[in-house]
Write a protein that holds these residues in place. Structure first.
Motif, PDB file in Angstrom:
ATOM      1  N   ASP A  50       1.628 103.706  68.104  1.00 14.46           N
ATOM      2  CA  ASP A  50       2.974 103.894  67.573  1.00 14.46           C
ATOM      3  C   ASP A  50       2.929 104.016  66.055  1.00 14.46           C
ATOM      4  O   ASP A  50       2.336 103.172  65.359  1.00 14.46           O
ATOM      5  N   LEU A  51       3.566 105.057  65.551  1.00 15.90           N
ATOM      6  CA  LEU A  51       3.776 105.226  64.115  1.00 15.90           C
ATOM      7  C   LEU A  51       5.034 104.464  63.725  1.00 15.90           C
ATOM      8  O   LEU A  51       6.090 104.632  64.336  1.00 15.90           O
ATOM      9  N   GLN A  52       4.913 103.626  62.707  1.00 14.40           N
ATOM     10  CA  GLN A  52       6.043 102.838  62.236  1.00 14.40           C
ATOM     11  C   GLN A  52       6.174 103.012  60.724  1.00 14.40           C
ATOM     12  O   GLN A  52       5.171 103.027  60.007  1.00 14.40           O
ATOM     13  N   ILE A  53       7.400 103.147  60.258  1.00 11.91           N
ATOM     14  CA  ILE A  53       7.667 103.226  58.823  1.00 11.91           C
ATOM     15  C   ILE A  53       8.608 102.093  58.466  1.00 11.91           C
ATOM     16  O   ILE A  53       9.773 102.071  58.894  1.00 11.91           O
ATOM     17  N   SER A  54       8.111 101.138  57.703  1.00 10.13           N
ATOM     18  CA  SER A  54       8.945 100.019  57.267  1.00 10.13           C
ATOM     19  C   SER A  54       9.637 100.410  55.962  1.00 10.13           C
ATOM     20  O   SER A  54       8.979 100.728  54.971  1.00 10.13           O
ATOM     21  N   THR A  55      10.977 100.432  55.971  1.00 10.24           N
ATOM     22  CA  THR A  55      11.752 100.856  54.806  1.00 10.24           C
ATOM     23  C   THR A  55      12.689  99.742  54.372  1.00 10.24           C
ATOM     24  O   THR A  55      12.876  98.747  55.093  1.00 10.24           O
ATOM     25  N   GLU A  56      13.300  99.950  53.216  1.00 12.02           N
ATOM     26  CA  GLU A  56      14.272  98.971  52.741  1.00 12.02           C
ATOM     27  C   GLU A  56      15.562  99.023  53.559  1.00 12.02           C
ATOM     28  O   GLU A  56      16.393  98.119  53.480  1.00 12.02           O
ATOM     29  N   GLY A  57      15.714 100.074  54.368  1.00 14.38           N
ATOM     30  CA  GLY A  57      16.892 100.180  55.216  1.00 14.38           C
ATOM     31  C   GLY A  57      16.634  99.804  56.661  1.00 14.38           C
ATOM     32  O   GLY A  57      17.549  99.843  57.488  1.00 14.38           O
ATOM     33  N   GLY A  58      15.407  99.428  57.000  1.00 14.47           N
ATOM     34  CA  GLY A  58      15.052  99.086  58.371  1.00 14.47           C
ATOM     35  C   GLY A  58      13.739  99.749  58.753  1.00 14.47           C
ATOM     36  O   GLY A  58      13.130 100.476  57.956  1.00 14.47           O
ATOM     37  N   ARG A  59      13.292  99.483  59.963  1.00 13.50           N
ATOM     38  CA  ARG A  59      12.014 100.033  60.430  1.00 13.50           C
ATOM     39  C   ARG A  59      12.252 101.212  61.360  1.00 13.50           C
ATOM     40  O   ARG A  59      12.994 101.111  62.341  1.00 13.50           O
ATOM     41  N   ILE A  60      11.582 102.332  61.067  1.00 13.72           N
ATOM     42  CA  ILE A  60      11.602 103.494  61.950  1.00 13.72           C
ATOM     43  C   ILE A  60      10.459 103.338  62.935  1.00 13.72           C
ATOM     44  O   ILE A  60       9.285 103.251  62.545  1.00 13.72           O
ATOM     45  N   ASP A  61      10.790 103.312  64.232  1.00 11.62           N
ATOM     46  CA  ASP A  61       9.754 103.230  65.262  1.00 11.62           C
ATOM     47  C   ASP A  61      10.351 103.711  66.581  1.00 11.62           C
ATOM     48  O   ASP A  61      11.461 104.251  66.608  1.00 11.62           O
ATOM     49  N   TYR A  62       9.618 103.498  67.685  1.00 15.67           N
ATOM     50  CA  TYR A  62      10.082 104.009  68.977  1.00 15.67           C
ATOM     51  C   TYR A  62      11.369 103.334  69.448  1.00 15.67           C
ATOM     52  O   TYR A  62      12.113 103.897  70.251  1.00 15.67           O
ATOM     53  N   GLN A  63      11.641 102.130  68.961  1.00 20.30           N
ATOM     54  CA  GLN A  63      12.869 101.432  69.349  1.00 20.30           C
ATOM     55  C   GLN A  63      14.053 101.795  68.458  1.00 20.30           C
ATOM     56  O   GLN A  63      15.197 101.657  68.863  1.00 20.30           O
ATOM     57  N   ASN A  64      13.756 102.241  67.267  1.00 18.03           N
ATOM     58  CA  ASN A  64      14.799 102.542  66.282  1.00 18.03           C
ATOM     59  C   ASN A  64      14.390 103.838  65.584  1.00 18.03           C
ATOM     60  O   ASN A  64      13.837 103.826  64.488  1.00 18.03           O
ATOM     61  N   LYS A  65      14.692 104.968  66.244  1.00 13.31           N
ATOM     62  CA  LYS A  65      14.109 106.237  65.825  1.00 13.31           C
ATOM     63  C   LYS A  65      14.778 106.843  64.597  1.00 13.31           C
ATOM     64  O   LYS A  65      14.206 107.750  63.975  1.00 13.31           O
ATOM     65  N   THR A  66      15.942 106.366  64.214  1.00 10.88           N
ATOM     66  CA  THR A  66      16.641 106.920  63.055  1.00 10.88           C
ATOM     67  C   THR A  66      17.098 105.794  62.139  1.00 10.88           C
ATOM     68  O   THR A  66      17.730 104.836  62.590  1.00 10.88           O
ATOM     69  N   VAL A  67      16.741 105.902  60.865  1.00 14.25           N
ATOM     70  CA  VAL A  67      17.157 104.913  59.874  1.00 14.25           C
ATOM     71  C   VAL A  67      17.733 105.651  58.674  1.00 14.25           C
ATOM     72  O   VAL A  67      17.125 106.597  58.160  1.00 14.25           O
ATOM     73  N   GLU A  68      18.904 105.211  58.224  1.00 13.02           N
ATOM     74  CA  GLU A  68      19.526 105.791  57.030  1.00 13.02           C
ATOM     75  C   GLU A  68      19.454 104.782  55.893  1.00 13.02           C
ATOM     76  O   GLU A  68      19.776 103.606  56.060  1.00 13.02           O
TER      77      GLU A  68
END
Length: 345
Positions: A229-247
């Protein structure tokens, strides 16, 4: 011919290469080097009778004469690189084109000279199978200085547009070159492991990039049916398979490909996160080993960060158990429009 606008993918540690931008390289190849080669081979059957050896694959007299290698250069070089185009015609005769390669290394050219060209040759019996054609680097430089198009102050620099795949493959070439050099010097008991990784990288360069390009993207690839799984931890939340869109601050990051999440898995998967605008804030790229299907000790992966001319690539691995189950790869942020990265591997 001169090949590079990046000189990091050569196999030999002693292979001198020249790196030129695409416009200059094309002019030098077509207007300087090709006429020399054509004239040299005019009484040897013509240049079309020969096939060019990839200049990355030159080996020098140092490597030919090494006594401590466990593989003869005949097997590992002559057969593999020079004679691998041998085939049989329908009438049973052998079809083989001898090779030639341009070199800036005088030691390979034996100081033989013919038609004004210094050269060396590799022979099997009486038959030449590889010509080393020597070019004086200073003569190449002088030719470049005299290219009219480059001396007109009003002429704008030609910027060659590259696709994302071309940018990725150029970076992969650099990884392959480094792995090749490691393979050459590695102990025999480590060569198979390095060769496996080499094959994976070469296979990756032949695959299409999947997912949307956007303005900026992070792409993960591997070569097993396991679920990474590719995950991107951001200041607005984590983009991953459970949370595919983060603004975050009005800019949306989206996971648009989630590979091998179910039983319809493939052996060349990719995952992809993209932004339609340059993302704000700090972002950390992670790779997590979610499901172990192939029961291997570890799974190698490659992360490609596509930011046009400033794109990057990272190569590492994850393991299903232990400290390496989730790997922090790199942290990035944009400051005044420039990408700043901190490698975390």
């Amino acid at each position: 011919m001169i090949k590079h606008d990046s000189a990091l993918s050569v196999i030999s540690r002693f292979n001198p290469v020249v790196s030129l931008d695409p416009q200059v390289r094309q002019i030098v190849n077509e207007e300087f080097i090709y006429p020399i080669l054509k004239d040299f081979f005019i009484d040897k059957g013509g240049i079309d009778y020969y096939e060019e050896l990839d200049p990355d694959k030159i080996k020098t007299e140092i490597e030919f004469s090494q006594k401590d290698t466990q593989e003869s250069y005949v097997k590992s070089y002559v057969y593999k690189e020079v004679m691998n185009v041998i085939s049989k015609n329908d009438d049973g005769t052998i079809n083989f084109k001898p090779r030639y390669v341009v070199s800036f290394d005088q030691d390979l050219t034996d100081f033989k000279e013919e038609r004004g060209v210094k050269y060396g040759e590799l022979r099997l019996g009486d038959a030449p199978i590889l010509y080393f054609i020597y070019l004086d680097l200073q003569e190449v430089i002088q030719f470049i200085k005299n290219i009219p198009q480059l001396n007109q102050t009003e002429t704008k620099t030609l910027k060659v547009s590259e696709t994302a795949e071309e940018r990725r493959n150029k970076l992969i070439d650099e990884l392959v070159g480094a792995k090749h050099r490691a393979y050459i010097t590695a102990p025999q008991n480590q060569k198979d492991k390095i060769k496996t990784e080499l094959d994976r990288l070469v296979s990756l360069s032949q695959q299409k990039l999947q997912g949307n390009a956007g303005k900026f993207r992070v792409n993960l690839s591997w070569n097993t049916t396991d679920d990474l799984d590719l995950q991107i931890s951001t200041e607005g939340g984590r983009i991953d398979y459970q949370n595919k869109t983060v603004e975050y601050q009005g800019i949306i990051g989206k996971l648009d490909i989630d590979a091998n999440a179910n039983e319809n898995s493939v052996s060349n998967p990719q995952e992809n996160v993209t932004w339609e605008q340059i993302p704000k804030g700090k972002h950390t790229v992670l790779v997590n080993f979610y499901k172990d299907r192939e029961k291997k000790e570890k799974v190698a992966f490659t992360v490609f960060i596509d930011n046009g001319d400033d794109s990057r690539i990272y190569n590492s691995f994850v393991q299903f158990t232990g400290n390496n189950k989730t790997r922090r790869v790199v942290q990035f942020e944009f400051v005044n429009g420039e990408m700043h990265l901190t490698e975390l591997l």
